[in-house]
Design a protein around this motif. Structure first.
Motif, mmCIF file in Angstrom:
data_model
loop_
_atom_site.group_PDB
_atom_site.id
_atom_site.type_symbol
_atom_site.label_atom_id
_atom_site.label_comp_id
_atom_site.label_asym_id
_atom_site.label_seq_id
_atom_site.Cartn_x
_atom_site.Cartn_y
_atom_site.Cartn_z
ATOM 1 N N GLN A 1 0.821 -1.208 0.000
ATOM 2 C CA GLN A 1 0.000 0.000 0.000
ATOM 3 C C GLN A 1 0.855 1.258 0.000
ATOM 4 O OE1 GLN A 1 -2.629 -0.420 3.347
ATOM 5 N NE2 GLN A 1 -3.486 -2.350 2.590
ATOM 6 N N LEU A 2 1.939 1.232 0.777
ATOM 7 C CA LEU A 2 2.823 2.392 0.821
ATOM 8 C C LEU A 2 3.549 2.595 -0.510
ATOM 9 C CD1 LEU A 2 4.321 2.016 4.423
ATOM 10 C CD2 LEU A 2 2.666 3.711 3.628
ATOM 11 N N GLN A 3 3.892 1.498 -1.169
ATOM 12 C CA GLN A 3 4.508 1.606 -2.487
ATOM 13 C C GLN A 3 3.524 2.179 -3.497
ATOM 14 O OE1 GLN A 3 5.838 -2.424 -3.153
ATOM 15 N NE2 GLN A 3 7.944 -1.959 -2.540
ATOM 16 N N ALA A 4 2.266 1.746 -3.407
ATOM 17 C CA ALA A 4 1.247 2.262 -4.317
ATOM 18 C C ALA A 4 1.002 3.746 -4.098
ATOM 19 C CB ALA A 4 -0.053 1.478 -4.142
ATOM 20 N N LYS A 5 1.099 4.195 -2.847
ATOM 21 C CA LYS A 5 0.898 5.612 -2.517
ATOM 22 C C LYS A 5 2.142 6.452 -2.769
ATOM 23 C CE LYS A 5 -2.586 4.869 1.072
ATOM 24 N NZ LYS A 5 -2.946 5.093 2.478
ATOM 25 N N ARG A 6 3.276 5.777 -3.084
ATOM 26 C CA ARG A 6 4.541 6.464 -3.330
ATOM 27 C C ARG A 6 4.960 7.309 -2.130
ATOM 28 N NH1 ARG A 6 3.482 8.586 -9.552
ATOM 29 N NH2 ARG A 6 3.100 6.516 -10.465
ATOM 30 N N SER A 7 4.765 6.741 -0.940
ATOM 31 C CA SER A 7 5.155 7.424 0.301
ATOM 32 C C SER A 7 6.508 6.878 0.743
ATOM 33 C CB SER A 7 4.091 7.181 1.377
ATOM 34 O OG SER A 7 4.431 7.828 2.573
ATOM 35 N N THR B 1 -5.515 3.051 -3.271
ATOM 36 C CA THR B 1 -5.235 1.772 -2.627
ATOM 37 C C THR B 1 -6.199 0.711 -3.137
ATOM 38 O OG1 THR B 1 -5.100 0.584 -0.564
ATOM 39 C CG2 THR B 1 -6.705 2.365 -0.651
ATOM 40 N N ASP B 2 -5.728 -0.505 -3.179
ATOM 41 C CA ASP B 2 -6.562 -1.613 -3.617
ATOM 42 C C ASP B 2 -7.165 -2.359 -2.441
ATOM 43 O OD1 ASP B 2 -6.011 -1.063 -6.247
ATOM 44 O OD2 ASP B 2 -4.192 -2.309 -6.271
ATOM 45 N N ASP B 3 -6.886 -1.903 -1.216
ATOM 46 C CA ASP B 3 -7.383 -2.600 -0.031
ATOM 47 C C ASP B 3 -8.809 -2.156 0.245
ATOM 48 O OD1 ASP B 3 -7.929 -3.269 2.742
ATOM 49 O OD2 ASP B 3 -5.819 -3.869 2.787
ATOM 50 N N GLU B 4 -9.793 -3.038 -0.022
ATOM 51 C CA GLU B 4 -11.188 -2.675 0.152
ATOM 52 C C GLU B 4 -11.526 -2.354 1.585
ATOM 53 O OE1 GLU B 4 -13.457 -5.822 -1.413
ATOM 54 O OE2 GLU B 4 -12.759 -5.586 -3.485
ATOM 55 N N GLU B 5 -10.874 -3.055 2.514
ATOM 56 C CA GLU B 5 -11.176 -2.831 3.921
ATOM 57 C C GLU B 5 -10.752 -1.439 4.343
ATOM 58 O OE1 GLU B 5 -10.492 -5.020 8.213
ATOM 59 O OE2 GLU B 5 -9.619 -5.823 6.374
ATOM 60 N N THR B 6 -9.592 -0.977 3.842
ATOM 61 C CA THR B 6 -9.117 0.370 4.174
ATOM 62 C C THR B 6 -10.050 1.417 3.599
ATOM 63 O OG1 THR B 6 -6.836 -0.413 4.184
ATOM 64 C CG2 THR B 6 -7.167 1.954 3.987
ATOM 65 N N GLU B 7 -10.553 1.181 2.360
ATOM 66 C CA GLU B 7 -11.462 2.141 1.752
ATOM 67 C C GLU B 7 -12.751 2.254 2.560
ATOM 68 O OE1 GLU B 7 -12.043 0.817 -2.200
ATOM 69 O OE2 GLU B 7 -10.067 1.460 -2.911
ATOM 70 N N SER B 8 -13.262 1.114 3.042
ATOM 71 C CA SER B 8 -14.487 1.153 3.832
ATOM 72 C C SER B 8 -14.257 1.877 5.152
ATOM 73 C CB SER B 8 -14.995 -0.268 4.105
ATOM 74 O OG SER B 8 -14.058 -0.974 4.895
ATOM 75 N N SER C 1 4.644 19.707 6.274
ATOM 76 C CA SER C 1 5.896 19.380 5.590
ATOM 77 C C SER C 1 5.844 17.988 5.013
ATOM 78 C CB SER C 1 7.078 19.494 6.557
ATOM 79 O OG SER C 1 6.906 18.619 7.636
ATOM 80 N N SER C 2 5.120 17.087 5.738
ATOM 81 C CA SER C 2 5.030 15.705 5.246
ATOM 82 C C SER C 2 4.270 15.650 3.931
ATOM 83 C CB SER C 2 4.356 14.823 6.283
ATOM 84 O OG SER C 2 4.210 13.542 5.772
ATOM 85 N N ASP C 3 3.125 16.393 3.843
ATOM 86 C CA ASP C 3 2.342 16.417 2.612
ATOM 87 C C ASP C 3 3.144 17.006 1.472
ATOM 88 O OD1 ASP C 3 0.151 15.270 3.716
ATOM 89 O OD2 ASP C 3 -0.780 17.166 4.306
ATOM 90 N N ALA C 4 3.925 18.023 1.794
ATOM 91 C CA ALA C 4 4.721 18.670 0.756
ATOM 92 C C ALA C 4 5.774 17.720 0.216
ATOM 93 C CB ALA C 4 5.385 19.932 1.315
ATOM 94 N N ASP C 5 6.449 17.037 1.154
ATOM 95 C CA ASP C 5 7.478 16.096 0.730
ATOM 96 C C ASP C 5 6.890 14.998 -0.131
ATOM 97 O OD1 ASP C 5 9.327 17.522 2.075
ATOM 98 O OD2 ASP C 5 9.330 16.228 3.875
ATOM 99 N N GLU C 6 5.763 14.430 0.315
ATOM 100 C CA GLU C 6 5.171 13.343 -0.436
ATOM 101 C C GLU C 6 4.625 13.834 -1.767
ATOM 102 O OE1 GLU C 6 2.450 10.998 1.736
ATOM 103 O OE2 GLU C 6 3.683 10.930 3.545
#
Length: 510
Positions: free
Chosen positions: A379-385, A470-477, A498-503
């Motif tokens: 999930q973190l890889q998909a979000k590019r975080s 994200t592809d995790d249905e449980e997280t989306e719900s 700063s975190s949002d800016a960096d990401e």
């Protein structure tokens, strides 16, 4: 709405546990002072015997080590007396045999009736020159006075025999010593023993294999105190940015410090009195069970991405709590059976009964943790975080090392015990117990390093970003169930996060 009944049940359970602990605080259990309460002798080969204890004792030039007998009385068989009123125990011989594990072959003689003979028979008296009716004893090659054989006789028409009170046997050589009450007289087949023996090491009454642990817990208490001091400093310094996850880490550190400190006091009391306090020991094993349970739940929650890719555990909360409660109960039962009682090792089958549930739950939790951790990394890889991804990769590497070290150590522990059936390596046995405390502390230090409170703690927190995919249905719900801003920390909308800016910058570059 559903949390209120759970809270009430937790309060009731906690109150019941406190009551049990307070009751146990007024009790104590004998430990290096071995007590015999009409314990019967059992038939082994052509002898009747009762094990009086087995402990490692160290010899010292400065302080005396000994085994002392207090109020030892041998009672003739009541069954024999009931059925044979005229039974005469006069002249009945009971022997107290003390030998070092290395001299175990010096007790007993040639095979008789298909197994090694412990008592000297008329035939063996002719063959080996032993004294008929007594336990066969061959003097040690290094000390002719060992093994020790003390003779006690039934006199007159007395149905019991006393051993000289407070008689002591000095220990002049470091070793694992065994004590047995034995008789070859068939008239005494149902004999029982009352009284107690006191086993004294140079440094106190603490058994030899446990003595190094008292010093070990001093060092562990200091280590936890240092970690606690560093963590509290950072905790207070960045209080406004502290996450719920970091509150849980604080609880684990505090419980670890309490556990190590209480273990030291438990061993110190044990060492000075020869009796283990059930109250203190019950408290310390309970604190330990809570710490281990909370540690595993913490690691599982982090692996699931709690506070990072999801704001809550949602529908998994009940399952996590159920596993946690089950693990606590299993761990508590194992620890109480092992530590709250006699220092003698639990019998093989009884120990397996308590160990298997804990081992099964540990294996189940490890599988669940790594499965959840794999999904969180995806999930973190998909979000590019990249920032959170780097932390989780370091966390997963530390967990992998800890699991590998645990498996290797379990293999070594099995080898250690399998190759030392008579506990002759008792002086190094404390390392088996100490390793698990060291490993738990090392893993806790890694977690503290990765999730230490700082002004950048917001980077660890879950943020409801519309750009996240994200592809995790449980997280989306879970996200849909919590509308609005569900961040675990406050966001500064004026200055920007700063975190949002960096990401955001990382997302544009990628």
């Amino acid at each position: 709405m559903g949390s209120a009944p759970i809270q009430r049940r937790s309060v009731i359970l906690g109150f019941a546990l406190v009551v049990l602990l307070l009751i146990s605080a007024f009790q104590s259990t004998e430990a290096s002072i071995h007590v015999y309460e009409s314990d019967p002798l059992r038939e082994v080969g052509n002898a009747y015997l009762l094990s009086g204890g087995s402990e490692g004792i160290a010899a010292s030039d400065e302080h005396r080590s000994y085994i002392r007998f207090e109020n030892i009385t041998f009672w003739g068989s009541k069954t024999a007396a009931d059925h044979q009123p005229t039974v005469d125990f006069n002249g009945g011989l009971v022997q107290v045999i003390i030998f070092e594990a290395a001299d175990r072959d010096n007790i007993g003689g040639s095979a008789y009736g298909g197994q090694r003979s412990l008592c000297c028979t008329p035939d063996l008296a002719k063959l080996e020159g032993c004294k008929e009716g007594e336990v066969i004893r061959t003097p040690s090659a290094t000390d002719k006075n060992w093994p020790v054989a003390l003779n006690i006789y039934f006199r007159g028409d007395m149905a019991y025999a006393h051993m000289k009170n407070k008689k002591e046997v000095n220990i002049k050589k470091t070793g694992m010593y065994n004590l047995f009450f034995m008789t070859c007289d068939t008239r005494l087949r149902g004999m029982r023993v009352t009284g107690r023996t006191v086993w004294k090491n140079p440094g106190g009454y603490l058994p030899g294999r446990m003595a190094p642990l008292m010093k070990f817990y001093i060092f562990m208490s200091i280590a936890y105190a240092i970690l606690c001091g560093i963590w509290v400093f950072q905790y207070a310094r960045y209080w406004d940015d502290v996450l719920l996850l970091q509150h849980c880490i604080t609880s684990v550190i505090a419980l670890g410090l309490l556990e190590m400190t209480f273990w030291y006091f438990d061993y110190a009391y044990f060492n000075s009195t020869g009796m283990r306090p059930v109250g203190i020991t019950t408290w310390v094993v309970t604190i330990g069970a809570v710490r281990r349970t909370l540690s595993r739940i913490l690691i599982l929650s982090v692996s699931m991405g709690y506070g990072v890719v999801r704001p809550t555990l949602g529908g998994l909360t009940t399952k996590v709590l159920l596993v946690g409660i089950t693990y606590f109960l299993a761990s508590e039962m194992l620890n109480i059976a092992e530590y709250v009682g006699s220092i003698n090792d639990i019998a093989g089958r009884a120990r397996v009964f308590f160990v298997l549930p804990v081992a099964f739950l540990d294996a189940f939790l490890i599988l669940w943790i790594f499965t959840s951790l794999s999904k969180t990394l995806e999930q973190l890889q998909a979000k590019r975080s990249s920032i959170k991804l780097d932390i989780y990769r370091k966390f997963s590497n530390a967990l992998a090392v800890a699991v590998i070290a645990s498996v290797v150590w379990i293999g070594y522990e099995v080898y250690f015990k399998a190759t030392d059936p008579f506990n002759e390596r008792w002086q190094s046995a404390w390392i088996i117990t100490a390793f698990w405390d060291i490993l738990a502390f090392a893993l806790l230090c890694v977690i503290c390093y990765l999730w230490a409170p700082s002004q950048n703690s917001q980077r660890y927190a879950y943020m409801d970003s519309k750009g996240d995919e994200t592809d995790d249905e449980e997280t989306e719900s879970l996200c849909r169930e919590s509308p609005g801003n569900i961040s675990l920390v406050k966001q500064d909308t004026k200055d920007g996060d700063s975190s949002d800016a960096d990401e955001g910058e990382e997302g544009k570059r990628e």
